[in-house]
Design a protein around this motif. Structure first.
Motif, PDB file in Angstrom:
ATOM      1  N   ASP A  54       0.816  -1.211   0.000  1.00 15.34           N
ATOM      2  CA  ASP A  54       0.000   0.000   0.000  1.00 15.34           C
ATOM      3  C   ASP A  54       0.853   1.267   0.000  1.00 15.34           C
ATOM      4  N   HIS A  56       2.647   4.596  -1.389  1.00 17.64           N
ATOM      5  CA  HIS A  56       2.271   5.657  -2.316  1.00 17.64           C
ATOM      6  C   HIS A  56       3.349   5.722  -3.403  1.00 17.64           C
ATOM      7  N   ASP A  75       3.503  12.160  11.795  1.00 23.39           N
ATOM      8  CA  ASP A  75       2.421  12.930  12.412  1.00 23.39           C
ATOM      9  C   ASP A  75       2.932  14.229  13.018  1.00 23.39           C
ATOM     10  N   ARG A 115      -0.539   9.969   6.326  1.00 29.26           N
ATOM     11  CA  ARG A 115      -1.892   9.570   5.925  1.00 29.26           C
ATOM     12  C   ARG A 115      -2.264   8.350   6.745  1.00 29.26           C
ATOM     13  N   GLU A 116      -3.367   8.435   7.428  1.00 32.93           N
ATOM     14  CA  GLU A 116      -3.823   7.326   8.274  1.00 32.93           C
ATOM     15  C   GLU A 116      -4.738   6.368   7.518  1.00 32.93           C
ATOM     16  N   ASP A 117      -5.186   6.771   6.334  1.00 31.36           N
ATOM     17  CA  ASP A 117      -6.189   5.993   5.604  1.00 31.36           C
ATOM     18  C   ASP A 117      -5.557   4.973   4.661  1.00 31.36           C
ATOM     19  N   ASN A 118      -4.677   4.146   5.186  1.00 32.39           N
ATOM     20  CA  ASN A 118      -4.046   3.140   4.350  1.00 32.39           C
ATOM     21  C   ASN A 118      -3.785   1.880   5.163  1.00 32.39           C
TER      22      ASN A 118
END
Length: 127
Positions: A54, A56, A75, A115-118
């Motif tokens: 996953d 990028h 973060d 990015r936390e959505d992975n």
């Protein structure tokens, strides 16, 4: 102050006027699909989808010589930059929302917002 960071992915810097051709080459070479041929709507980024782990992966149009660089996501950008400087990295430039940095051996990389959505592995925790 504690913060977290991890490898975000790889950016293929392409000194080319034809982003589509560069993205199509790398899509075929890496065996991953182009998910967004105009990520951000600026004609500067083509984002891939389904990369291993996953991660990028994207192609971006640049003015400097073509190269590949990695992104470290965090973060707390200021804390991560300070941690990397303590390891010997130097700041090169602040661009939009991230720092371009240089490793002691001259390699460039970026420190970006996490990015936390992975589905990537949990980030490292630093104190």
């Amino acid at each position: 102050m504690a913060h977290r960071s991890r490898l975000a992915g790889f950016i293929i810097d392409s000194r080319s006027d034809d982003l589509d051709a560069a993205a199509n080459f790398w899509s075929a070479a890496l065996g991953i699909a182009i998910a967004d041929p105009d990520s951000g709507g600026t004609g500067q980024y083509a984002e891939f989808g389904g990369a291993p782990g996953d991660l990028h992966v994207e192609v971006q149009k640049v003015e400097h010589p073509s190269r590949v660089h990695l992104d470290i996501e965090t973060d707390d950008i200021d804390a991560e930059v300070a941690r990397l400087e303590a390891l010997g990295a130097t700041r090169v430039a602040f661009v939009k929302r991230w720092w371009v940095m240089q490793a002691p051996d001259g390699q460039r990389f970026c420190v970006v917002r996490m990015r936390e959505d992975n589905a990537r592995a949990a980030p490292n925790a630093w104190t």
